[in-house]
Write a protein that holds these residues in place. Sequence first.
Motif, PDB file in Angstrom:
ATOM      1  N   VAL A  64     -88.775  44.107   6.155  1.00 13.13           N
ATOM      2  CA  VAL A  64     -90.292  43.396   6.502  1.00 13.13           C
ATOM      3  C   VAL A  64     -90.442  42.353   5.478  1.00 13.13           C
ATOM      4  O   VAL A  64     -91.523  42.785   4.836  1.00 13.13           O
ATOM      5  CB  VAL A  64     -91.434  44.576   6.688  1.00 13.13           C
ATOM      6  N   SER A  66     -92.495  39.861   6.486  1.00 10.10           N
ATOM      7  CA  SER A  66     -93.761  39.141   6.435  1.00 10.10           C
ATOM      8  C   SER A  66     -94.197  39.746   7.937  1.00 10.10           C
ATOM      9  O   SER A  66     -93.123  40.525   8.637  1.00 10.10           O
ATOM     10  CB  SER A  66     -94.562  38.156   6.742  1.00 10.10           C
ATOM     11  N   LEU A  67     -95.307  39.490   8.935  1.00 11.98           N
ATOM     12  CA  LEU A  67     -95.066  39.706  10.128  1.00 11.98           C
ATOM     13  C   LEU A  67     -94.205  38.968  11.140  1.00 11.98           C
ATOM     14  O   LEU A  67     -93.470  39.278  12.103  1.00 11.98           O
ATOM     15  CB  LEU A  67     -96.247  39.635  11.336  1.00 11.98           C
ATOM     16  N   THR A  68     -93.786  37.729  10.765  1.00 13.28           N
ATOM     17  CA  THR A  68     -93.114  37.010  11.773  1.00 13.28           C
ATOM     18  C   THR A  68     -91.590  36.843  10.751  1.00 13.28           C
ATOM     19  O   THR A  68     -90.324  36.006  11.711  1.00 13.28           O
ATOM     20  CB  THR A  68     -93.426  35.497  11.686  1.00 13.28           C
ATOM     21  N   SER A  69     -90.856  37.183   9.679  1.00 14.41           N
ATOM     22  CA  SER A  69     -89.827  37.609   9.387  1.00 14.41           C
ATOM     23  C   SER A  69     -89.033  39.249   8.758  1.00 14.41           C
ATOM     24  O   SER A  69     -89.630  39.280   8.243  1.00 14.41           O
ATOM     25  CB  SER A  69     -89.982  36.737   7.695  1.00 14.41           C
TER      26      SER A  69
END
Length: 77
Positions: A64, A66-69
């Motif tokens: 993880v 980031s939350l988008t990646s």
Amino acid sequence: MICADGYAQAMWLFNAVQKAGTLNDPKKIRAALGSVTDQDWNILSIKDLQANGETVATVHPRIVKSLTSIVDYSGGK
């Protein structure tokens, strides 16, 4: 993954002890292990407890960033 596995293993033991009704009889606790895996704590889907202690579990390795990646190495979504 290590945290999830540790949590699942601890909850598995706690539930087996509760079902066995004892902290002092490892044979009763061992006998209860196979019958307590159908609960919400079993986030890794631990199943198929063998006589030698081996099991089958579902693991989804991810990074993880980031939350988008999120990189999922298991082929899942």
